[in-house]
Design a protein around this motif. Structure first.
Motif, PDB file in Angstrom:
ATOM      1  N   TYR A   1      -5.152   0.352  -1.399  1.00  0.00           N
ATOM      2  CA  TYR A   1      -6.188   1.177  -0.769  1.00  0.00           C
ATOM      3  C   TYR A   1      -5.698   2.621  -0.727  1.00  0.00           C
ATOM      4  O   TYR A   1      -4.883   2.973   0.116  1.00  0.00           O
ATOM      5  CB  TYR A   1      -6.498   0.659   0.634  1.00  0.00           C
ATOM      6  CG  TYR A   1      -7.023  -0.754   0.643  1.00  0.00           C
ATOM      7  CD1 TYR A   1      -6.155  -1.829   0.833  1.00  0.00           C
ATOM      8  CD2 TYR A   1      -8.365  -1.012   0.427  1.00  0.00           C
ATOM      9  CE1 TYR A   1      -6.625  -3.135   0.810  1.00  0.00           C
ATOM     10  CE2 TYR A   1      -8.851  -2.312   0.409  1.00  0.00           C
ATOM     11  CZ  TYR A   1      -7.979  -3.371   0.601  1.00  0.00           C
ATOM     12  OH  TYR A   1      -8.447  -4.652   0.571  1.00  0.00           O
TER      13      TYR A   1
ATOM     14  N   ASP B   1     -13.085   2.259  -1.674  1.00  0.00           N
ATOM     15  CA  ASP B   1     -12.158   2.090  -0.564  1.00  0.00           C
ATOM     16  C   ASP B   1     -12.877   2.330   0.767  1.00  0.00           C
ATOM     17  O   ASP B   1     -13.386   3.424   1.019  1.00  0.00           O
ATOM     18  CB  ASP B   1     -11.009   3.089  -0.713  1.00  0.00           C
ATOM     19  CG  ASP B   1      -9.891   2.855   0.293  1.00  0.00           C
ATOM     20  OD1 ASP B   1     -10.084   2.068   1.241  1.00  0.00           O
ATOM     21  OD2 ASP B   1      -8.815   3.470   0.131  1.00  0.00           O
TER      22      ASP B   1
ATOM     23  N   PHE C   1     -14.321  -5.396   3.493  1.00  0.00           N
ATOM     24  CA  PHE C   1     -13.329  -5.199   2.438  1.00  0.00           C
ATOM     25  C   PHE C   1     -13.552  -6.231   1.332  1.00  0.00           C
ATOM     26  O   PHE C   1     -14.158  -7.286   1.544  1.00  0.00           O
ATOM     27  CB  PHE C   1     -11.921  -5.350   3.013  1.00  0.00           C
ATOM     28  CG  PHE C   1     -11.432  -4.131   3.763  1.00  0.00           C
ATOM     29  CD1 PHE C   1     -10.435  -3.319   3.237  1.00  0.00           C
ATOM     30  CD2 PHE C   1     -11.974  -3.799   4.995  1.00  0.00           C
ATOM     31  CE1 PHE C   1      -9.994  -2.200   3.922  1.00  0.00           C
ATOM     32  CE2 PHE C   1     -11.538  -2.689   5.692  1.00  0.00           C
ATOM     33  CZ  PHE C   1     -10.546  -1.880   5.154  1.00  0.00           C
TER      34      PHE C   1
ATOM     35  N   ASN D   1       0.838  -1.182   0.000  1.00  0.00           N
ATOM     36  CA  ASN D   1       0.000   0.000   0.000  1.00  0.00           C
ATOM     37  C   ASN D   1       0.881   1.242   0.000  1.00  0.00           C
ATOM     38  O   ASN D   1       1.185   1.792   1.055  1.00  0.00           O
ATOM     39  CB  ASN D   1      -0.924   0.019   1.223  1.00  0.00           C
ATOM     40  CG  ASN D   1      -1.945  -1.098   1.166  1.00  0.00           C
ATOM     41  OD1 ASN D   1      -2.417  -1.447   0.101  1.00  0.00           O
ATOM     42  ND2 ASN D   1      -2.270  -1.653   2.325  1.00  0.00           N
TER      43      ASN D   1
ATOM     44  N   HIS E   1     -11.720   2.946   3.532  1.00  0.00           N
ATOM     45  CA  HIS E   1     -11.071   3.975   4.332  1.00  0.00           C
ATOM     46  C   HIS E   1     -11.584   5.380   4.003  1.00  0.00           C
ATOM     47  O   HIS E   1     -11.383   6.308   4.790  1.00  0.00           O
ATOM     48  CB  HIS E   1      -9.552   3.980   4.081  1.00  0.00           C
ATOM     49  CG  HIS E   1      -8.855   2.697   4.426  1.00  0.00           C
ATOM     50  ND1 HIS E   1      -8.734   1.671   3.526  1.00  0.00           N
ATOM     51  CD2 HIS E   1      -8.239   2.287   5.565  1.00  0.00           C
ATOM     52  CE1 HIS E   1      -8.056   0.674   4.085  1.00  0.00           C
ATOM     53  NE2 HIS E   1      -7.748   1.024   5.321  1.00  0.00           N
TER      54      HIS E   1
ATOM     55  N   CYS F   1      -3.927  -5.238  -4.989  1.00  0.00           N
ATOM     56  CA  CYS F   1      -4.948  -4.295  -4.547  1.00  0.00           C
ATOM     57  C   CYS F   1      -4.337  -3.239  -3.629  1.00  0.00           C
ATOM     58  O   CYS F   1      -3.667  -3.563  -2.644  1.00  0.00           O
ATOM     59  CB  CYS F   1      -6.064  -5.038  -3.803  1.00  0.00           C
ATOM     60  SG  CYS F   1      -7.436  -3.996  -3.295  1.00  0.00           S
TER      61      CYS F   1
ATOM     62  N   LEU G   1     -10.881   1.253  -5.242  1.00  0.00           N
ATOM     63  CA  LEU G   1      -9.655   0.501  -5.004  1.00  0.00           C
ATOM     64  C   LEU G   1      -8.805   0.547  -6.266  1.00  0.00           C
ATOM     65  O   LEU G   1      -9.329   0.553  -7.379  1.00  0.00           O
ATOM     66  CB  LEU G   1      -9.975  -0.949  -4.643  1.00  0.00           C
ATOM     67  CG  LEU G   1     -10.849  -1.190  -3.403  1.00  0.00           C
ATOM     68  CD1 LEU G   1     -10.986  -2.682  -3.150  1.00  0.00           C
ATOM     69  CD2 LEU G   1     -10.279  -0.490  -2.184  1.00  0.00           C
TER      70      LEU G   1
END
Length: 510
Positions: free
Chosen positions: A208, A165, A197, A17, A167, A206, A147
């Motif tokens: 985020y 996402d 998720f 990430n 988040h 993937c 994403l």
């Protein structure tokens, strides 16, 4: 659970990430008032007993009236209605600015006020189902919220669908604005689904974009806490759907659903304990789909034991669809009996086509589930002696197909399983054991229904594959954590037919 065995591809490399430039949070525009005065809903029943309806069914008079007749003839007193399904579309003409800006609505329910007034007159408790992070429409319209792959392109699951996402606070606010609108129209409860998720795709690739170092389980808990803080002042109840395996799994199943963390955030949890979505060998059962009583009982006993110190109510999603094995009246009653024996008093049934048969349910609203001759395995009839020809009394009529299915020679339930005690039982077993193989070999000789082709299975399930999450993928074969709940066996609740005249549907639990 042995994730090394289930998901070896996840061990190759941990997802990277990189810290991208995070756009500043956009303050949400205050949601306008709905175009009509709020319909005062029926109060929450002492014991909620409900079924699921798509937006199309709720908005099509003939289909909606059929559903109301079913409710009137059964113990059902609640209806879970899609207000935003896993297409990302709101089911009615929304007044939320961002929904209108993106065109993220479809006129499935032309007159929400009339629908809610009808439910009020019928004394039916309405629950608004809102799919959160599986939102391909928002992800395509606002790729900055989606994403990403490592190369910066939008990440997609194995079906080619984009996810947002979890988040991203703008995603949170977008969904909560829709929820607030539903509450102001007259829905007393918001049920969040796909509050997790992504799991059905190449997770190693993937990224985020809005990740801030928080764990997945904390992100999901914090979203639900935020939603509750925003909605409870409006008088709304907040509930959440989770995978069935979450009841027994010690971790978050890679999707952010940790049972205790969810219990910290919402007062009502609905685990999707569909027996067909557990792999062979789960709870030591050769085929959980054929043992609905034990499967549901074990899941809920585990959940109750873990949640004994939390002020939370369990309201499980149960299975009213056939996926591999035929589910008729006996299987429906076996699941209800398991719920009660586990010390739980509420339940919901999921059928993606929304075709519910009165004959599968108790017709007297004040009656308890059928208990006559019900074995611990939930078959509902006494199994004939092995080697003898089953009599007509040993065949179970299926309410949907008018065919009979013999449950001959079904192994007896494990000793003490039906006691309903709340002790934490052994964890789910997904690995292949020698004992399991011996039992499986014996069952191949039983006169049940025989192996089905892929085409037959799809036809039984309503014409489409059911993938594990609230009800998506079959989950019968361990796979990468997926689309319905990820954990290889569970699936989120899926939307039903997109055409009100179609009977096909896609197959909740969490």
């Amino acid at each position: 659970m042995n994730y090394e065995t289930l998901f070896p591809q996840l061990l190759a490399k941990t997802a990277v990430n990189p810290p991208p430039a995070i756009p500043p949070r956009v303050e949400p525009t205050p949601e306008p008032e709905p175009p009509f005065v709020r319909v005062t809903p029926t109060p929450m029943p002492e014991e909620v007993r409900g079924v699921y309806a798509t937006g199309w069914v709720a908005g099509t008079p003939s289909l909606f009236n059929n559903l109301l007749r079913f409710i009137d003839a059964t113990p059902v007193n609640s209806l879970v209605i899609d207000i935003k399904d896993d297409t990302g579309k709101v089911s009615y003409r929304s007044t939320v600015p961002m929904v209108n800006l993106l065109g993220a609505w479809e006129n499935k329910i032309p007159d929400v006020q009339n629908m809610l007034q009808t439910l009020q007159q019928k004394k039916v408790y309405p629950i608004a189902r809102l799919v959160v992070f599986k939102d391909p429409f928002l992800a395509e319209k606002r790729p900055d919220l989606a994403l990403k792959q490592r190369n910066g392109e939008v990440w997609r699951d194995y079906k080619g669908l984009a996810w947002v996402d979890p988040h991203a606070r703008e995603v949170w606010d977008y969904n909560i604005q829709i929820a607030k609108e539903a509450v102001k129209m007259g829905f007393p409860e918001i049920q969040f689904d796909y509050v997790r998720f992504a799991s059905d795709g190449d997770l190693r690739n993937c990224v985020y974009p809005y990740a801030d170092g928080s764990s997945k389980e904390d992100v999901i808990r914090d979203f639900l806490l935020y939603a509750r803080a925003e909605l409870e002042p409006l008088g709304a109840v907040v509930s959440a759907d989770i995978f069935g395996l979450v009841c027994s799994a010690a971790d978050d199943l890679y999707i952010g659903q940790k049972l205790e963390k969810i219990a910290e955030a919402v007062p009502v949890i609905s685990p999707m304990v569909y027996p067909s979505h557990y792999a062979k060998g789960c709870y030591g059962l050769a085929d959980p789909d054929r043992r609905p009583y034990e499967t549901v009982l074990r899941s809920l006993q585990d959940a109750r034991q873990r949640l004994k110190d939390y002020p939370v109510k369990l309201r499980p999603w149960l299975q009213d669809f056939s996926l591999g094995n035929t589910y008729g009246p006996v299987q429906i009653q076996a699941q209800i009996r398991a719920v009660y024996d586990a010390g739980v008093r509420e339940w919901l049934f999921w059928n993606p086509s929304c075709r519910y048969n009165v004959d599968k349910y108790v017709t007297n609203k004040n009656s308890e589930p059928i208990t006559t001759n019900v074995l611990p395995g939930g078959e509902g009839v006494l199994a004939p002696v092995v080697g003898e020809t089953p009599s007509s009394a040993d065949a179970i009529p299926d309410a949907e197909t008018d065919e009979t299915v013999a449950w001959a020679g079904e192994p007896a339930a494990e000793e003490g399983l039906a006691s309903g005690e709340g002790a934490l039982l052994p964890p789910v077993v997904l690995g292949l054991t020698e004992e399991w193989q011996e039992e499986e070999d014996e069952e191949e000789d039983l006169a049940f229904s025989g192996p089905r082709t892929d085409e037959e299975t799809a036809e039984t399930a309503g014409g489409k594959e059911h993938l594990p999450d609230g009800g998506e993928e079959a989950g019968k074969t361990p796979a990468a954590p997926e689309e319905s709940g990820g954990a290889g066996e569970q699936v989120d609740n899926q939307t039903g037919p997109t055409d009100p005249l179609e009977s096909d549907g896609q197959l909740k639990q969490e």
